[in-house]
Structures are given as structure tokens and as C-alpha cells.
Design a protein around this motif. Structure first.
Motif, PDB file in Angstrom:
ATOM      1  N   GLY A 172       0.818  -1.195   0.000  1.00 40.49           N
ATOM      2  CA  GLY A 172       0.000   0.000   0.000  1.00 40.49           C
ATOM      3  C   GLY A 172       0.860   1.257   0.000  1.00 40.49           C
ATOM      4  O   GLY A 172       1.878   1.304   0.674  1.00 40.49           O
ATOM      5  N   ARG A 217      -4.654  -0.118   8.959  1.00 40.15           N
ATOM      6  CA  ARG A 217      -3.683   0.475   8.037  1.00 40.15           C
ATOM      7  C   ARG A 217      -4.193   1.732   7.344  1.00 40.15           C
ATOM      8  O   ARG A 217      -3.560   2.793   7.417  1.00 40.15           O
ATOM      9  N   ASP A 218      -5.313   1.628   6.671  1.00 35.96           N
ATOM     10  CA  ASP A 218      -5.773   2.744   5.841  1.00 35.96           C
ATOM     11  C   ASP A 218      -6.118   3.976   6.675  1.00 35.96           C
ATOM     12  O   ASP A 218      -5.849   5.114   6.261  1.00 35.96           O
ATOM     13  N   LYS A 268      -4.101   7.474   6.205  1.00 28.79           N
ATOM     14  CA  LYS A 268      -4.821   8.696   5.833  1.00 28.79           C
ATOM     15  C   LYS A 268      -4.544   9.814   6.840  1.00 28.79           C
ATOM     16  O   LYS A 268      -4.349  10.983   6.452  1.00 28.79           O
TER      17      LYS A 268
END
Length: 225
Positions: A95, A188-189, A193
Motif C-alpha cells: 500500500g 492500516r488505511d 490517511k
């Protein structure tokens, strides 16, 4: 992110410039360098009348189609395969935080994605790696903690900001902080962010963040099963 790999190469510090030139010749977009020392015991070194070996560690993100060329080049064009000169290994990146992060790390290189995700989907944990201008660790970690991270590890590094600064039209320092944060994949995301919002391109940190899959974690109570 399928099709993108992270290469870590360790060699003697005296070869820093030779290896820097090598990686640029082979299309590496963004190279991070950290000076380190070897792991031989001080007593053993003292008995032999020699000093602890000085090392340099290179970190770089590359598209998967460049891996074979770089590895062949390391064998044919450098002294890495000579005994005691170092080693290199590759791990998948699963990612990258936004288009800015992708361009920062890879430029305009095209990413050829593959169907197989292997370790990237199997891993329960990820290692978030943040590259930010020096002096912005607190900004990065405050954003990460607010999004659920429990802590991080900071390394001082040298970046190659001149070319990138010209590309983006912003002043990017060559003095970098490399920040490692281990977290669960499901977080994670959200954490990435938060870091991009508080320490990304349009902030004094000029930070980028990407993630690497981690198989197991020991010693972080908040993450261990």
C-alpha cells in the motif's frame, strides 16, 4: 500494492557513492541512505585490534519489473557478492499513501499489477514506513496515535530531495526521518490517511507513507493475540 517492491541493501560505508550511482543507473527514483555499524562483538574486535565495521543501508521502492535487472546488476557490476561485503533483499509493498506518495517513490513508472497477492493479503499486520523531512516526528506520531497506532521507531536518514523538489515545485529537505509503525492490517488505511492529512505533501513535513506486510509480531501487547 501489487507490482511494487521495497529493496534493502547493506554494504560497507566506503562504497556509498559507488552504490548510489549504481542504483540511479538502474532507474531508482528515490533512495534513502542510513549509516550504521556492523554487529561483531566489541571484545572480539578489540582482541583483533580492529574497529567495528561501518555500514550503509539503502532503502528504495521500485516497480517489480526492475527487480531482476537490479539484482543481476548487483552481481555483475558491484562487489556485493564478495565475502563480507553485504547483502540485499526484497519485500512487497502492499500500500502507498496517495498519488503523491506513488510519484515521490516511483516517479511516472508504470505499475504492472499481478493477480496473485500472496503474503500481502495473508498477513495480519503491516509495517507502516513514513519518510518525512527532519524535525517532524511528533507531527507524524501524533497523527498516527490519534488514528490508533501505539508507537513507532525513528531512524535518521539521508534522502535525495533535489530532483524530487524540482519535480513537485516544493522545498524538500535531504535530511529525513524514517519512521516505522507496526499495526494491524485493518487499521492500516485509517492511520495512513491520518498521516497524509497531517504530515503529507502540503505540510512542512512533506511526508509519504507506505506499508509492508508483516507475518508475526512479538512484544507489542496491543497487537499480540
Amino acid at each position: 500494492m501489487q507490482g511494487v517492491k521495497y529493496i534493502i541493501t547493506v554494504t560497507h560505508r566506503e562504497y556509498t557513492e559507488d552504490y548510489t550511482e549504481f542504483f540511479y543507473r538502474h532507474g531508482v527514483r528515490n533512495l534513502i541512505k542510513i549509516f550504521a555499524t556492523g554487529s561483531a562483538r566489541d571484545k572480539a574486535l578489540s582482541a583483533l585490534g580492529i574497529e567495528r565495521a561501518l555500514k550503509v543501508v539503502f532503502y528504495m521502492a521500485v516497480t517489480e519489473d526492475k527487480i531482476r535487472d537490479i539484482n543481476k546488476g548487483l552481481v555483475r557490476e558491484t562487489n556485493l557478492t564478495e565475502y563480507g561485503n553485504g547483502f540485499s533483499f526484497t519485500v512487497p509493498i502492499d500500500g502507498i499513501g496517495g498519488e503523491y506518495g506513488k510519484q515521490y517513490l516511483l516517479g511516472d513508472a508504470e505499475i504492472n499489477k499481478k493477480e496473485s497477492r500472496d503474503m500481502e493479503e495473508k498477513s495480519k499486520y503491516v509495517l507502516l514506513t513514513v519518510i518525512a523531512d527532519k524535525g517532524n516526528v511528533d507531527v507524524v506520531m501524533d497523527a498516527a496515535r490519534a488514528a490508533g497506532a501505539t508507537g513507532g521507531t525513528v531512524l535518521s536518514a539521508k534522502g535525495t530531495g533535489a530532483e524530487i523538489a524540482k519535480f513537485f515545485g516544493v522545498a524538500i529537505s535531504e535530511e529525513k526521518e524514517l519512521i516505522h509503525i507496526v499495526t494491524r492490517r485493518e487499521s492500516r488505511d485509517t492511520i495512513m490517511k491520518a498521516i497524509m492529512d497531517k504530515a503529507g505533501r502540503d505540510t512542512p513535513a512533506h511526508g509519504v507513507v507506505f506499508s509492508l506486510p508483516v507475518e508475526t509480531v512479538v512484544g507489542i501487547r496491543s497487537l499480540e493475540d
